[in-house]
Design an enzyme around this catalytic site. Structure first.
Site, PDB file in Angstrom:
ATOM      1  N   SER A  37       0.862  -1.183   0.000  1.00  0.00           N
ATOM      2  CA  SER A  37       0.000   0.000   0.000  1.00  0.00           C
ATOM      3  C   SER A  37       0.898   1.232   0.000  1.00  0.00           C
ATOM      4  CB  SER A  37      -0.885  -0.010   1.258  1.00  0.00           C
ATOM      5  OG  SER A  37      -1.616   1.183   1.366  1.00  0.00           O
ATOM      6  N   HIS A  80      -2.650   1.843 -14.133  1.00  0.00           N
ATOM      7  CA  HIS A  80      -2.361   0.439 -14.514  1.00  0.00           C
ATOM      8  C   HIS A  80      -1.059   0.327 -15.303  1.00  0.00           C
ATOM      9  CE1 HIS A  80      -6.875  -0.931 -14.235  1.00  0.00           C
ATOM     10  NE2 HIS A  80      -6.367  -0.575 -13.073  1.00  0.00           N
ATOM     11  N   LYS A  98      -8.972  -4.729 -15.331  1.00  0.00           N
ATOM     12  CA  LYS A  98      -9.529  -4.098 -16.511  1.00  0.00           C
ATOM     13  C   LYS A  98      -9.887  -2.655 -16.192  1.00  0.00           C
ATOM     14  CE  LYS A  98     -13.268  -3.336 -15.484  1.00  0.00           C
ATOM     15  NZ  LYS A  98     -13.902  -2.602 -14.345  1.00  0.00           N
ATOM     16  N   ARG A 166     -14.054   5.842  -9.862  1.00  0.00           N
ATOM     17  CA  ARG A 166     -14.752   5.775 -11.160  1.00  0.00           C
ATOM     18  C   ARG A 166     -15.288   7.128 -11.597  1.00  0.00           C
ATOM     19  NH1 ARG A 166     -14.866   1.615  -8.314  1.00  0.00           N
ATOM     20  NH2 ARG A 166     -14.837  -0.487  -9.151  1.00  0.00           N
TER      21      ARG A 166
HETATM   22  N1  LIG Z   1     -12.834  -7.313 -12.437  1.00  0.00           N
HETATM   23  C1  LIG Z   1     -13.712  -6.838 -11.595  1.00  0.00           C
HETATM   24  O1  LIG Z   1     -14.711  -7.499 -11.257  1.00  0.00           O
HETATM   25  C2  LIG Z   1     -13.518  -5.477 -11.007  1.00  0.00           C
HETATM   26  C3  LIG Z   1     -14.392  -5.000 -10.031  1.00  0.00           C
HETATM   27  C4  LIG Z   1     -14.116  -3.781  -9.423  1.00  0.00           C
HETATM   28  C5  LIG Z   1     -13.021  -3.032  -9.824  1.00  0.00           C
HETATM   29  N2  LIG Z   1     -12.214  -3.504 -10.815  1.00  0.00           N
HETATM   30  C6  LIG Z   1     -11.043  -2.723 -11.247  1.00  0.00           C
HETATM   31  O2  LIG Z   1     -10.121  -2.682 -10.176  1.00  0.00           O
HETATM   32  C7  LIG Z   1      -9.489  -1.418 -10.102  1.00  0.00           C
HETATM   33  C8  LIG Z   1      -9.687  -0.863  -8.701  1.00  0.00           C
HETATM   34  O3  LIG Z   1     -11.056  -0.634  -8.457  1.00  0.00           O
HETATM   35  P1  LIG Z   1     -11.604  -0.545  -6.936  1.00  0.00           P
HETATM   36  O4  LIG Z   1     -13.007  -0.087  -6.989  1.00  0.00           O
HETATM   37  O5  LIG Z   1     -11.312  -1.784  -6.211  1.00  0.00           O
HETATM   38  O6  LIG Z   1     -10.690   0.664  -6.424  1.00  0.00           O
HETATM   39  P2  LIG Z   1     -10.495   1.269  -4.970  1.00  0.00           P
HETATM   40  O7  LIG Z   1     -11.206   0.455  -3.935  1.00  0.00           O
HETATM   41  O8  LIG Z   1     -10.783   2.716  -5.050  1.00  0.00           O
HETATM   42  O9  LIG Z   1      -8.949   1.022  -4.722  1.00  0.00           O
HETATM   43  C9  LIG Z   1      -7.943   1.548  -5.512  1.00  0.00           C
HETATM   44  C10 LIG Z   1      -6.647   1.438  -4.705  1.00  0.00           C
HETATM   45  O10 LIG Z   1      -5.604   2.016  -5.474  1.00  0.00           O
HETATM   46  C11 LIG Z   1      -4.656   2.624  -4.606  1.00  0.00           C
HETATM   47  N3  LIG Z   1      -4.373   3.967  -5.137  1.00  0.00           N
HETATM   48  C12 LIG Z   1      -3.184   4.379  -5.596  1.00  0.00           C
HETATM   49  N4  LIG Z   1      -3.235   5.641  -6.026  1.00  0.00           N
HETATM   50  C13 LIG Z   1      -4.504   6.052  -5.801  1.00  0.00           C
HETATM   51  C14 LIG Z   1      -5.166   7.290  -6.019  1.00  0.00           C
HETATM   52  N5  LIG Z   1      -4.543   8.355  -6.553  1.00  0.00           N
HETATM   53  N6  LIG Z   1      -6.458   7.367  -5.682  1.00  0.00           N
HETATM   54  C15 LIG Z   1      -7.111   6.309  -5.167  1.00  0.00           C
HETATM   55  N7  LIG Z   1      -6.526   5.115  -4.936  1.00  0.00           N
HETATM   56  C16 LIG Z   1      -5.227   4.985  -5.245  1.00  0.00           C
HETATM   57  C17 LIG Z   1      -5.243   2.611  -3.208  1.00  0.00           C
HETATM   58  O11 LIG Z   1      -4.545   1.612  -2.468  1.00  0.00           O
HETATM   59  P3  LIG Z   1      -3.490   1.962  -1.317  1.00  0.00           P
HETATM   60  O12 LIG Z   1      -4.052   3.120  -0.573  1.00  0.00           O
HETATM   61  O13 LIG Z   1      -3.443   0.718  -0.534  1.00  0.00           O
HETATM   62  O14 LIG Z   1      -2.183   2.270  -1.990  1.00  0.00           O
HETATM   63  C18 LIG Z   1      -6.677   2.177  -3.398  1.00  0.00           C
HETATM   64  O15 LIG Z   1      -7.114   1.339  -2.349  1.00  0.00           O
HETATM   65  C19 LIG Z   1     -10.086  -0.578 -11.225  1.00  0.00           C
HETATM   66  O16 LIG Z   1      -9.234  -0.609 -12.347  1.00  0.00           O
HETATM   67  C20 LIG Z   1     -11.397  -1.287 -11.575  1.00  0.00           C
HETATM   68  O17 LIG Z   1     -11.742  -1.162 -12.943  1.00  0.00           O
HETATM   69  C21 LIG Z   1     -12.441  -4.707 -11.396  1.00  0.00           C
END
Ligand SMILES: NC(=O)c1ccc[n+]([C@@H]2O[C@H](COP(=O)([O-])OP(=O)(O)OC[C@H]3O[C@@H](n4cnc5c(N)ncnc54)[C@H](OP(=O)(O)O)[C@@H]3O)[C@@H](O)[C@H]2O)c1
Length: 324
Positions: A37, A80, A98, A166
């Site tokens: 993280s 990514h 993705k 998003r």
């Molecule tokens: N395949 C699927 O079913 C599926 C479902 C949902 C999402 N996704 C994909 O997974 C990815 C993440 O989505 P999510 O909804 O899980 O995201 P999220 O909960 O917002 O988490 C993103 C993580 O990225 C890190 N990060 C690094 N720089 C950041 C910034 N500037 N702002 C915010 N976070 C930052 C943070 O981790 P740290 O604080 O720990 O560094 C944060 O916890 C996206 O690309 C999405 O398209 C895929």
């Protein structure tokens, strides 16, 4: 590979990790060894919460560690490419969420980094590995509905968190990137080629990203796909494949459960159920595909050329809609 098991590290503490963690643990050829993280405190808290042996207080530290073979990149879309390339150059295999990239030059740099490092890079499109998707594709390819003419799809939900990544234009939020990528990928899979032309229109919300998107893709003289996606409608996921001699309806195409029913028939009033069994964990398919690729040298099910085609199509849709 010095080990017979893939040692996975989670690059970020994203919410989506919750879906992958049980799948890694269900795979006999995988183990979850680390999480990284931006904050050490968060990494340590997360590692305790999820019972993960090692916590890294920066992404770089995990990439430098010999304890990890495969990195799962669950960062916001815009990040990514940068981290996939850094991971590949550090000698890690990469499963990247993705959309794998949001710029074609990023995608090409990722492909080059994978080639130069000799490491596996694959996009985490879990639905592509599910037996239901393979069954629909096999039915179409076997001529069960004649020649495919139209793929209709939808993926919408109502976004609840105002600070969701998003909705952040700087991180390449937007509904086409987030959920539109699924029906676009599905249509390209069914036709087995890239669209010749696209049309699209978007609703840009107060967030500055497309919160609703409607798209049309032409795959040939008489071969089309149409879809809608967005953050401002109830949860809907749907695929219908129309052929010259029949129809396939897929009520749950993108997040299929362990037992799904698709419907096949000569017309929409004569559909018969077809039951498809899948793994207990939807995300197990992408984990096993990675193990096949790294441990057994098999090509990943989703090639980088395929992923590049999806990114290129999504960019074309954005461009014709006047977005970005
Ligand atoms: N395949 C699927 O079913 C599926 C479902 C949902 C999402 N996704 C994909 O997974 C990815 C993440 O989505 P999510 O909804 O899980 O995201 P999220 O909960 O917002 O988490 C993103 C993580 O990225 C890190 N990060 C690094 N720089 C950041 C910034 N500037 N702002 C915010 N976070 C930052 C943070 O981790 P740290 O604080 O720990 O560094 C944060 O916890 C996206 O690309 C999405 O398209 C895929």
């Amino acid at each position: 590979m010095p080990h017979d098991k893939l040692r996975w590290g989670l690059l970020s503490t994203a919410r989506i990790n919750r879906a992958l963690i049980p799948a890694i643990r269900a795979s006999r050829r995988s183990e979850l060894v680390a999480v990284a993280s931006r904050s050490r405190e968060q990494a340590e808290h997360y590692a305790r919460e999820w019972n993960i042996p090692r916590a890294f207080g920066s992404y770089e530290a995990m990439l430098e560690s010999d304890a990890v073979d495969v990195v799962y990149i669950s960062l916001p879309n815009r990040l990514h490419a940068e981290w996939a390339i850094r991971a590949l150059r550090a000698g890690k295999h990469v499963l990247c969420e993705k959309p794998i990239a949001t710029r074609l030059d990023d995608m090409d740099a990722m492909i080059a980094a994978a080639r130069e490092s000799g490491r596996v890079l694959a996009e985490a499109f879990m639905y592509r590995h599910h037996p239901q998707t393979l069954k629909v594709k096999a039915l179409v390819d076997s001529g069960a509905i004649g020649t495919p003419k139209l793929v209709r799809g939808a993926f919408t939900f109502t976004i609840s968190r105002p600070n969701d990544v998003r909705l952040n234009p700087a991180l390449d939020g937007g509904s086409l990137w987030d959920v539109g990528c699924y029906p676009v990928s599905y249509a390209r899979l069914i036709f087995g080629r890239e669209p010749l032309a696209v049309q699209g229109t978007a609703v840009i919300g107060a967030s500055g990203v497309d919160e609703t998107f409607l798209g049309l893709m032409r795959f040939g003289q008489d071969a089309f796909a149409q879809f809608d996606c967005g953050f401002r409608a109830p949860e809907r996921m749907h695929i219908e494949v129309v052929g010259s001699e029949g129809v396939i309806v897929v009520p749950s195409p993108f997040k299929p459960s362990a037992r799904e029913t698709i419907y096949l028939g000569k017309s929409s009033t004569a559909l018969e159920p077809v039951v498809v069994e899948g793994p207990e964990h939807l995300y197990l398919g992408e984990v096993e595909d990675m193990a096949d690729a790294v441990l057994e040298g098999k090509p990943p099910r989703i090639s980088l050329e395929d992923s590049r085609g999806n990114v290129q199509t999504l960019l074309a849709l954005y461009r014709v809609a006047g977005v970005g």
